[in-house]
Scaffold this motif. Structure first.
Motif, short mmCIF file in Angstrom:
data_model
loop_
_atom_site.label_atom_id
_atom_site.label_comp_id
_atom_site.label_asym_id
_atom_site.label_seq_id
_atom_site.Cartn_x
_atom_site.Cartn_y
_atom_site.Cartn_z
N ASP A 92 0.82 -1.21 0.00
CA ASP A 92 0.00 0.00 0.00
C ASP A 92 0.86 1.27 0.00
O ASP A 92 0.53 2.24 -0.68
CB ASP A 92 -0.95 0.01 1.19
CG ASP A 92 -2.06 -1.03 1.06
OD1 ASP A 92 -2.27 -1.57 -0.05
OD2 ASP A 92 -2.71 -1.32 2.09
N VAL A 93 1.96 1.27 0.75
CA VAL A 93 2.85 2.44 0.76
C VAL A 93 3.46 2.63 -0.63
O VAL A 93 3.54 3.74 -1.15
CB VAL A 93 3.94 2.32 1.84
CG1 VAL A 93 5.03 3.37 1.66
CG2 VAL A 93 3.33 2.42 3.22
N ARG A 94 3.88 1.54 -1.24
CA ARG A 94 4.47 1.63 -2.58
C ARG A 94 3.43 2.14 -3.58
O ARG A 94 3.74 2.98 -4.43
CB ARG A 94 5.00 0.27 -3.01
CG ARG A 94 5.81 0.33 -4.28
CD ARG A 94 6.39 -1.05 -4.58
NE ARG A 94 7.21 -0.97 -5.76
CZ ARG A 94 8.53 -1.00 -5.75
NH1 ARG A 94 9.17 -1.13 -4.62
NH2 ARG A 94 9.21 -0.94 -6.87
N THR A 111 1.35 9.26 -6.03
CA THR A 111 1.69 10.62 -5.63
C THR A 111 2.74 11.25 -6.53
O THR A 111 2.63 12.41 -6.91
CB THR A 111 2.19 10.63 -4.17
OG1 THR A 111 1.19 10.06 -3.33
CG2 THR A 111 2.50 12.03 -3.70
N PHE A 112 3.76 10.49 -6.88
CA PHE A 112 4.91 11.04 -7.58
C PHE A 112 4.87 10.74 -9.08
O PHE A 112 4.32 9.73 -9.51
CB PHE A 112 6.21 10.51 -6.98
CG PHE A 112 6.55 11.14 -5.66
CD1 PHE A 112 7.25 12.33 -5.61
CD2 PHE A 112 6.14 10.56 -4.49
CE1 PHE A 112 7.55 12.93 -4.40
CE2 PHE A 112 6.44 11.14 -3.26
CZ PHE A 112 7.15 12.33 -3.23
N ASP A 113 5.52 11.61 -9.85
CA ASP A 113 5.69 11.42 -11.28
C ASP A 113 6.56 10.19 -11.53
O ASP A 113 7.31 9.76 -10.65
CB ASP A 113 6.37 12.64 -11.90
CG ASP A 113 5.52 13.89 -11.81
OD1 ASP A 113 4.28 13.76 -11.80
OD2 ASP A 113 6.08 15.00 -11.76
N ALA A 161 15.15 6.73 -6.91
CA ALA A 161 14.52 8.02 -6.64
C ALA A 161 13.95 8.06 -5.23
O ALA A 161 14.12 9.06 -4.51
CB ALA A 161 13.43 8.30 -7.67
N ARG A 162 13.26 6.98 -4.84
CA ARG A 162 12.70 6.94 -3.48
C ARG A 162 13.80 7.06 -2.44
O ARG A 162 13.67 7.80 -1.46
CB ARG A 162 11.92 5.63 -3.26
CG ARG A 162 10.46 5.71 -3.59
CD ARG A 162 9.70 4.49 -3.10
NE ARG A 162 10.21 3.24 -3.63
CZ ARG A 162 9.86 2.74 -4.81
NH1 ARG A 162 9.04 3.39 -5.58
NH2 ARG A 162 10.36 1.60 -5.22
N GLU A 163 14.89 6.33 -2.63
CA GLU A 163 15.99 6.39 -1.68
C GLU A 163 16.55 7.81 -1.60
O GLU A 163 16.83 8.31 -0.50
CB GLU A 163 17.10 5.42 -2.10
CG GLU A 163 16.71 3.97 -1.92
CD GLU A 163 17.67 3.00 -2.58
OE1 GLU A 163 18.58 3.43 -3.33
OE2 GLU A 163 17.52 1.78 -2.36
#
Length: 165
Positions: free
Chosen positions: A55-57, A63-65, A73-75
Motif C-alpha cells: 500500500d505504501v508503494r 503521488t509522484f511522477d 529516486a525513493r531512496e
C-alpha cells in the motif's frame, strides 16, 4: 523564515520518514538469513506487513511522477527528507552514495529529479568544489500528500510482537 505551513509540512514529513524507518526495521527483524525459513511464512503479522508495504508503494506511485517512482529516486528523496528534518545538508556525492545503485546510475537519476523539479542543486557556500542537493517546495507538498495517503489515512504499519524494536 519558516512559516507555520512549512513547519507543519516538515512535521508530517518527519512522521512519514519515521513510519518508513519503522517498516524498514520491521522487515529487517522479520527476515533473518540464518533462520532457514521465509520471513513471511508463519510470522504473526507477516500478511499485514506485506499489505502495508504494498500500500505504501502504491501510494508513492500515485503521488509522484514516473521519474520518482523507482527505488533509486525513493531512496534519494527519503534521504533528502531525513537530512532536511535533521537540519543537515547533503552533497551530491553523499546522496548518490546513500542509494543502492551504482554511482553512475544514481547520477542519472539525480539529473532526472532535477529536471522534474523535485530536487535542486546548489553550490556549497563553504567549498566551491562541492555541490549540495535539497528538496524543492514541490517535493515537500508531494511528501505531504503521501503522508495523507498513508499515515494520515490510518494506513499504518502493523504492530507485531517482537517485530518492531
Amino acid at each position: 523564515m519558516m512559516t507555520d505551513a512549512n513547519a507543519e509540512l516538515l512535521d508530517h514529513l518527519g512522521e512519514l520518514v519515521d513510519e518508513l524507518n519503522t517498516v524498514s526495521r520491521s522487515v529487517r527483524t522479520l527476515y533473518s538469513p540464518n533462520s532457514g525459513r521465509s520471513a513471511w511464512l508463519g510470522c504473526e503479522g507477516g500478511a499485514e506487513l506485506a499489505t502495508f508495504l504494498f500500500d505504501v508503494r502504491q501510494a508513492w506511485a500515485a503521488t509522484f511522477d514516473p521519474d520518482a517512482r523507482d527505488d533509486c529516486a525513493r531512496e534519494m528523496l527519503l534521504e533528502l527528507a531525513k537530512s532536511e528534518l535533521a537540519g543537515q545538508i547533503v552533497s551530491v556525492t553523499n546522496l548518490c552514495g546513500a542509494t543502492s545503485k551504482p554511482q553512475t546510475t544514481a547520477m542519472r537519476k539525480l539529473k532526472a529529479l532535477v529536471k522534474a523539479g523535485l530536487v535542486v542543486r546548489r553550490p556549497d557556500k563553504k567549498d566551491r568544489r562541492r555541490v549540495m542537493v535539497a528538496l524543492t517546495e514541490k517535493t515537500r507538498r508531494l511528501m505531504d500528500v503521501l503522508y495523507q495517503r498513508t499515515v494520515g489515512s490510518k494506513l499504518v504499519a502493523p504492530r507485531t510482537e517482537g517485530a518492531l524494536n
